[in-house]
Scaffold this active site. Structure first.
Site, PDB file in Angstrom:
ATOM      1  CB  CYS A  99       2.922   1.569   5.094  1.00  0.00           C
ATOM      2  SG  CYS A  99       3.515   2.244   3.530  1.00  0.00           S
ATOM      3  N   GLY A 100       0.977   4.234   4.797  1.00  0.00           N
ATOM      4  CA  GLY A 100       0.800   5.656   5.089  1.00  0.00           C
ATOM      5  C   GLY A 100      -0.331   5.879   6.066  1.00  0.00           C
TER       6      GLY A 100
END
Length: 471
Positions: A99-100
């Site tokens: 997700c980063g």
């Protein structure tokens, strides 16, 4: 700044390209040969590209809690896909725990120019041969990749991006594939750090903030984010740099961005020392030679230094340098601008008076005027009348209100006006007339306007026109 006559964008771009070529990585020719060899092989054999360098055993298994999935690389049918289309923030996580990285790709999705710069060719390649550029340890490197994507049970698991009209886009998946190649597999992109992702895709210094520290302090966080517009660089040895500034929302280079570069003492970086460069730029600055040391690069809107305008700043350097973002106050520019006036401004009074000085700093495309009052007990009244300003940006007033009256207290100085010419203007010079006198009055009269210290009035945020004391 060397600019005369009409602005030739092609010649200016060639100049920038030559500067970039001088600073680029030595392995570019090898990368290009590798790319062309792969492409010609695929064209000759009429097959799509398979990246033989990408052999990652760790990608065989994708773990989700107690479940394990076999992760395979497949080549989707890209018949109705595009490499890029307008897709603000339309980037989606699709099964990998990264997700980063997804958040970082979504953040840059509104900057088409930035994304285009990462690709050798900004279009779908029929043979699946792509070259993507990433910033690794401060240096740009090229990665040749294929378009085989991770999947489980025939379901794609890599990042997805869609246009505003719902069309599948390939750009984000290719960047993800290049980063997976850099970090030895998709499995190593789990919990990927967003700071690293932004630095890798933009080459810019990134300053992380802990949002939890700003709960209930939204205004403070926003102010801090908007103030992070000064770049601190460290030059280890003699270095040439060239600075460009881009306003992303315009998708073109801005021609009234003011760049100031000055040396600082690392123990007291808020105090400017030697000024190396200070003027508005067109597409890019001239080449600037910097001796070893620490420097601050200030980037501001030329005619509204208080305004929080976004800029993408590109620094081309002849050697690798370190850079980071720091917070700043626009009030620092008062000292910087007045000092550059003292160093480069020329006296306009035919006969220099002991108590009054009016200096003009004139460039090919800009002018700055400053008045100084050296008396101990008199007020200096200065009336400035500008003409032919329709093709110029002004730091105060506008094209319909370009006469100014200012009262400067004893032992003080003030920048009266700055102007920057529009890129398409063929006008030469900046016609203006300046009248002045000393008086006991601390307000002045200009035409039919009311008596005031400044006409038009100055806002607290008009930093460039703030009055400063003479030591």
């Amino acid at each position: 700044m060397s600019y005369t006559g009409d602005f030739d964008k092609n010649s200016e771009q060639n100049r920038i390209d030559s500067i970039q070529a001088k600073f680029l990585h030595e392995d570019l020719e090898e990368d290009e040969l590798k790319y062309q060899t792969a492409l010609k092989h695929c064209q000759k054999s009429n097959t799509t590209f398979w990246d033989g360098e990408y052999e990652v055993l760790g990608d065989n298994v994708l773990i989700r809690g107690k479940k394990k999935f076999n992760l395979k690389l497949v080549q989707p049918n890209f018949q109705n896909w595009e490499l890029w289309n307008t897709c603000p923030y339309r980037v989606y996580q699709n099964g990998l725990g990264n997700c980063g990285l997804i958040a970082s790709l979504a953040a840059i999705s509104i900057h088409e120019g930035l994304i285009e710069s990462l690709f050798r060719d900004f279009k779908i390649n029929d043979y699946g041969v792509y070259q993507v550029k990433l910033c690794v340890d401060g240096e740009w490197e090229n990665f040749i990749i294929d378009d085989w994507m991770p999947s489980t049970k025939k379901n794609l698991k890599g990042v997805m991006s869609k246009s505003e009209f719902g069309q599948n886009l390939l750009w984000a998946a290719l960047i993800e594939k290049a980063i997976a190649k850099l970090y030895n597999g998709y499995a190593n992109l789990e919990f990927f750090n967003s700071t690293t992702a932004l630095r890798t895709t933009t080459g810019a210094p990134v300053k992380p903030f802990q949002i939890n520290d700003f709960r209930g302090k939204t205004n403070q966080l926003w102010e801090m984010l908007m103030k992070s517009r000064v770049i601190e660089i460290n030059v280890p040895k003699d270095c040439d740099i060239c600075v460009s500034a881009l306003k992303p929302s315009y998708q073109k280079l801005q021609y009234h961005t003011w760049i100031s570069i000055h040396r600082v003492n690392s123990r007291n970086p808020c105090v400017p020392e030697e000024i190396m460069f200070c003027e508005p730029i067109y597409e890019s600055s001239e080449d600037i030679s910097l001796p070893p040391g620490d420097y601050m690069i200030y980037v501001s809107n030329f005619f509204e230094s208080f305004k929080k305008d976004e800029r993408n700043v590109v620094i081309h350097s002849s050697i690798p340098i370190s850079a980071k973002l720091e917070s700043w106050s626009p009030e620092v520019l008062v000292d910087v601008y007045q000092r550059i006036m003292g160093e480069k401004g020329k006296e306009t009074l035919e006969q220099r008076e002991r108590d009054v000085s009016i200096k003009k700093y004139l460039g090919d495309n800009f002018v700055m005027v400053m008045a100084e009052n050296y008396t101990d007990d008199k007020y200096l009244h200065v009336h400035t009348f500008c003409s032919k300003v329709k093709t110029s940006w002004l730091s105060r007033g506008d094209v319909y209100n370009h006469n100014y009256g200012d009262v400067i207290p004893p032992r003080s100085r003030q920048i009266l006006i700055t102007m920057c010419r529009n890129e398409y203007s063929t006008q030469k010079g900046f016609p203006m007339a300046i009248d002045y006198y000393l008086s006991d009055e601390n307000v002045t009269v200009l035409g039919m306007l009311n008596r005031a210290s400044h006409i038009p009035s100055l806002r607290p945020t008009d930093y460039i026109h703030q009055i400063a004391k003479i030591d």
